[in-house]
Design a protein around this motif. Sequence first.
Motif, mmCIF file in Angstrom:
data_model
loop_
_atom_site.group_PDB
_atom_site.id
_atom_site.type_symbol
_atom_site.label_atom_id
_atom_site.label_comp_id
_atom_site.label_asym_id
_atom_site.label_seq_id
_atom_site.Cartn_x
_atom_site.Cartn_y
_atom_site.Cartn_z
ATOM 1 N N ALA A 49 -40.837 22.801 16.762
ATOM 2 C CA ALA A 49 -40.291 24.125 16.142
ATOM 3 C C ALA A 49 -41.124 24.002 14.891
ATOM 4 C CB ALA A 49 -39.081 24.363 16.369
ATOM 5 N N GLY A 50 -41.429 23.085 14.160
ATOM 6 C CA GLY A 50 -41.952 22.762 12.875
ATOM 7 C C GLY A 50 -41.132 22.588 11.799
ATOM 8 N N LEU A 51 -40.034 22.125 12.020
ATOM 9 C CA LEU A 51 -38.950 21.800 10.967
ATOM 10 C C LEU A 51 -39.625 20.632 10.409
ATOM 11 C CD1 LEU A 51 -36.193 22.836 10.020
ATOM 12 C CD2 LEU A 51 -35.162 21.269 11.455
ATOM 13 N N SER A 52 -39.497 20.339 8.923
ATOM 14 C CA SER A 52 -39.991 19.227 8.297
ATOM 15 C C SER A 52 -39.409 17.954 8.600
ATOM 16 C CB SER A 52 -39.950 19.484 6.489
ATOM 17 O OG SER A 52 -38.513 19.259 6.387
ATOM 18 N N VAL A 53 -39.958 16.957 8.411
ATOM 19 C CA VAL A 53 -39.350 15.474 8.940
ATOM 20 C C VAL A 53 -38.089 15.407 8.348
ATOM 21 C CG1 VAL A 53 -39.779 13.096 8.670
ATOM 22 C CG2 VAL A 53 -41.640 14.541 8.966
ATOM 23 N N GLU A 54 -37.853 15.539 7.014
ATOM 24 C CA GLU A 54 -36.517 15.357 6.372
ATOM 25 C C GLU A 54 -35.699 16.244 6.566
ATOM 26 O OE1 GLU A 54 -34.570 15.686 1.863
ATOM 27 O OE2 GLU A 54 -36.767 15.023 2.029
ATOM 28 N N LEU A 55 -35.804 17.621 6.792
ATOM 29 C CA LEU A 55 -34.939 18.530 7.558
ATOM 30 C C LEU A 55 -34.545 18.154 8.940
ATOM 31 C CD1 LEU A 55 -36.127 21.736 5.692
ATOM 32 C CD2 LEU A 55 -34.043 20.500 5.205
ATOM 33 N N ALA A 56 -35.642 17.907 9.681
ATOM 34 C CA ALA A 56 -35.453 17.443 11.135
ATOM 35 C C ALA A 56 -34.536 16.223 11.511
ATOM 36 C CB ALA A 56 -36.636 17.069 11.881
ATOM 37 N N GLU A 57 -34.809 15.275 10.421
ATOM 38 C CA GLU A 57 -33.808 14.071 10.442
ATOM 39 C C GLU A 57 -32.308 14.537 10.131
ATOM 40 O OE1 GLU A 57 -35.504 11.230 7.692
ATOM 41 O OE2 GLU A 57 -37.216 10.599 9.128
ATOM 42 N N ASP A 58 -31.992 15.403 9.332
ATOM 43 C CA ASP A 58 -30.563 15.542 8.943
ATOM 44 C C ASP A 58 -30.129 16.562 10.247
ATOM 45 O OD1 ASP A 58 -30.774 14.304 6.758
ATOM 46 O OD2 ASP A 58 -30.986 16.214 5.208
ATOM 47 N N TRP A 119 -17.198 16.917 9.202
ATOM 48 C CA TRP A 119 -17.837 16.937 7.614
ATOM 49 C C TRP A 119 -19.339 16.408 7.415
ATOM 50 C CZ3 TRP A 119 -19.383 13.106 4.311
ATOM 51 C CH2 TRP A 119 -19.286 13.458 3.036
ATOM 52 N N LEU A 120 -19.626 15.431 7.950
ATOM 53 C CA LEU A 120 -20.974 14.883 7.938
ATOM 54 C C LEU A 120 -22.014 16.424 8.432
ATOM 55 C CD1 LEU A 120 -22.974 12.758 7.314
ATOM 56 C CD2 LEU A 120 -22.808 11.818 9.591
ATOM 57 N N ALA A 121 -21.791 16.826 9.421
ATOM 58 C CA ALA A 121 -22.266 17.919 10.242
ATOM 59 C C ALA A 121 -22.689 19.032 9.163
ATOM 60 C CB ALA A 121 -22.227 18.482 11.541
ATOM 61 N N HIS A 122 -21.545 19.309 8.360
ATOM 62 C CA HIS A 122 -21.649 20.420 7.469
ATOM 63 C C HIS A 122 -22.430 19.925 6.250
ATOM 64 C CE1 HIS A 122 -19.902 22.606 3.948
ATOM 65 N NE2 HIS A 122 -20.217 23.660 5.019
ATOM 66 N N GLN A 123 -22.218 18.533 5.813
ATOM 67 C CA GLN A 123 -23.029 18.108 4.598
ATOM 68 C C GLN A 123 -24.603 17.982 4.922
ATOM 69 O OE1 GLN A 123 -21.465 17.628 1.661
ATOM 70 N NE2 GLN A 123 -19.837 18.323 2.761
ATOM 71 N N LEU A 124 -24.966 17.677 6.174
ATOM 72 C CA LEU A 124 -26.451 17.580 6.503
ATOM 73 C C LEU A 124 -27.103 18.930 7.000
ATOM 74 C CD1 LEU A 124 -25.961 14.703 8.851
ATOM 75 C CD2 LEU A 124 -27.190 14.628 6.684
ATOM 76 N N THR A 125 -26.248 20.193 7.040
ATOM 77 C CA THR A 125 -26.877 21.371 7.246
ATOM 78 C C THR A 125 -26.637 22.447 6.401
ATOM 79 O OG1 THR A 125 -25.250 22.042 8.939
ATOM 80 C CG2 THR A 125 -27.024 20.876 9.898
ATOM 81 N N GLY A 126 -25.185 22.169 5.744
ATOM 82 C CA GLY A 126 -24.713 23.463 5.077
ATOM 83 C C GLY A 126 -24.357 24.724 5.797
ATOM 84 N N SER A 127 -24.458 24.572 7.020
ATOM 85 C CA SER A 127 -24.133 25.774 7.787
ATOM 86 C C SER A 127 -23.259 25.787 8.956
ATOM 87 C CB SER A 127 -25.544 26.402 8.218
ATOM 88 O OG SER A 127 -26.079 25.332 9.202
ATOM 89 N N LEU A 128 -22.292 24.991 8.949
ATOM 90 C CA LEU A 128 -21.543 24.558 10.008
ATOM 91 C C LEU A 128 -20.531 25.813 10.480
ATOM 92 C CD1 LEU A 128 -20.286 22.886 12.382
ATOM 93 C CD2 LEU A 128 -18.803 21.585 10.548
ATOM 94 N N MET A 129 -20.453 26.322 11.605
ATOM 95 C CA MET A 129 -19.237 27.064 11.846
ATOM 96 C C MET A 129 -18.640 26.754 13.104
ATOM 97 S SD MET A 129 -19.677 31.039 12.410
ATOM 98 C CE MET A 129 -20.704 31.251 14.120
ATOM 99 N N LEU A 130 -17.476 26.800 13.202
ATOM 100 C CA LEU A 130 -16.465 26.274 14.386
ATOM 101 C C LEU A 130 -16.022 27.503 14.589
ATOM 102 C CD1 LEU A 130 -15.023 22.972 12.696
ATOM 103 C CD2 LEU A 130 -17.057 23.092 14.326
ATOM 104 N N THR A 131 -15.828 27.698 15.880
ATOM 105 C CA THR A 131 -15.020 28.812 16.536
ATOM 106 C C THR A 131 -14.149 27.940 17.781
ATOM 107 O OG1 THR A 131 -17.098 30.141 16.340
ATOM 108 C CG2 THR A 131 -15.383 30.929 17.871
ATOM 109 N N GLN A 132 -12.749 28.147 17.477
ATOM 110 C CA GLN A 132 -11.955 27.685 18.450
ATOM 111 C C GLN A 132 -11.670 28.824 19.415
ATOM 112 O OE1 GLN A 132 -8.615 25.403 16.652
ATOM 113 N NE2 GLN A 132 -8.273 24.644 18.488
ATOM 114 N N ARG A 133 -11.641 28.454 20.647
ATOM 115 C CA ARG A 133 -11.480 29.169 21.753
ATOM 116 C C ARG A 133 -10.355 28.505 22.468
ATOM 117 N NH1 ARG A 133 -16.064 27.102 22.657
ATOM 118 N NH2 ARG A 133 -15.570 26.449 24.887
#
Length: 170
Positions: A49-58, A119-133
């Motif tokens: 998809a073209g994500l840079s190496v550093e961003l892709a790793e995170d 917590w780690l997923a949020h730190q690595l992306t800055g965009s974690l959204m959780l929806t509890q169903r």
Amino acid sequence: MTYRSRLGEGGPARPGPANAGQEVLLHRCFTESSVTSLRHAVSAAVSAAGLSVELAEDFVMALHELVTNAVRHGGGTGTLELRQQADVLTCEIVDHGGPADGLPVRLSPTDLPGGRGLWLAHQLTGSLMLTQRPDGVTASVSACVTASPAVPSPATTTDAVTGPSPSEDT
């Protein structure tokens, strides 16, 4: 509208307004035994998809944490769907479990052992959204393909050995 799957197994994207203009890059159901192969498939998809190496790793590490969390705490199975709309990659991990205590899903404090996947997923992306169903949890993260680290302007850089760069007035 594009609803085709370039990589992976699973059905087509769910048609509807929420997916308008999005391309499904990967749609796969997973269990504990398929976590590693899923990680490799996600890595290939975000790279293509073209994500840079550093961003892709995170991004891949964040998704791995969310998938592992779904296996451990979400009933042992789940579904991952990676989509792209313009230059934004979005991934949803859906499980069918939830916290055993019935309390809302939340990020764990970092001073406790274990439980840092969300917590780690949020730190690595800055965009974690959780929806509890009622039947589980959906975790969503996103990354911008065109994002790049800030690069200092050549006019304001200074070389530690030779002094000011040639573009600066001295």
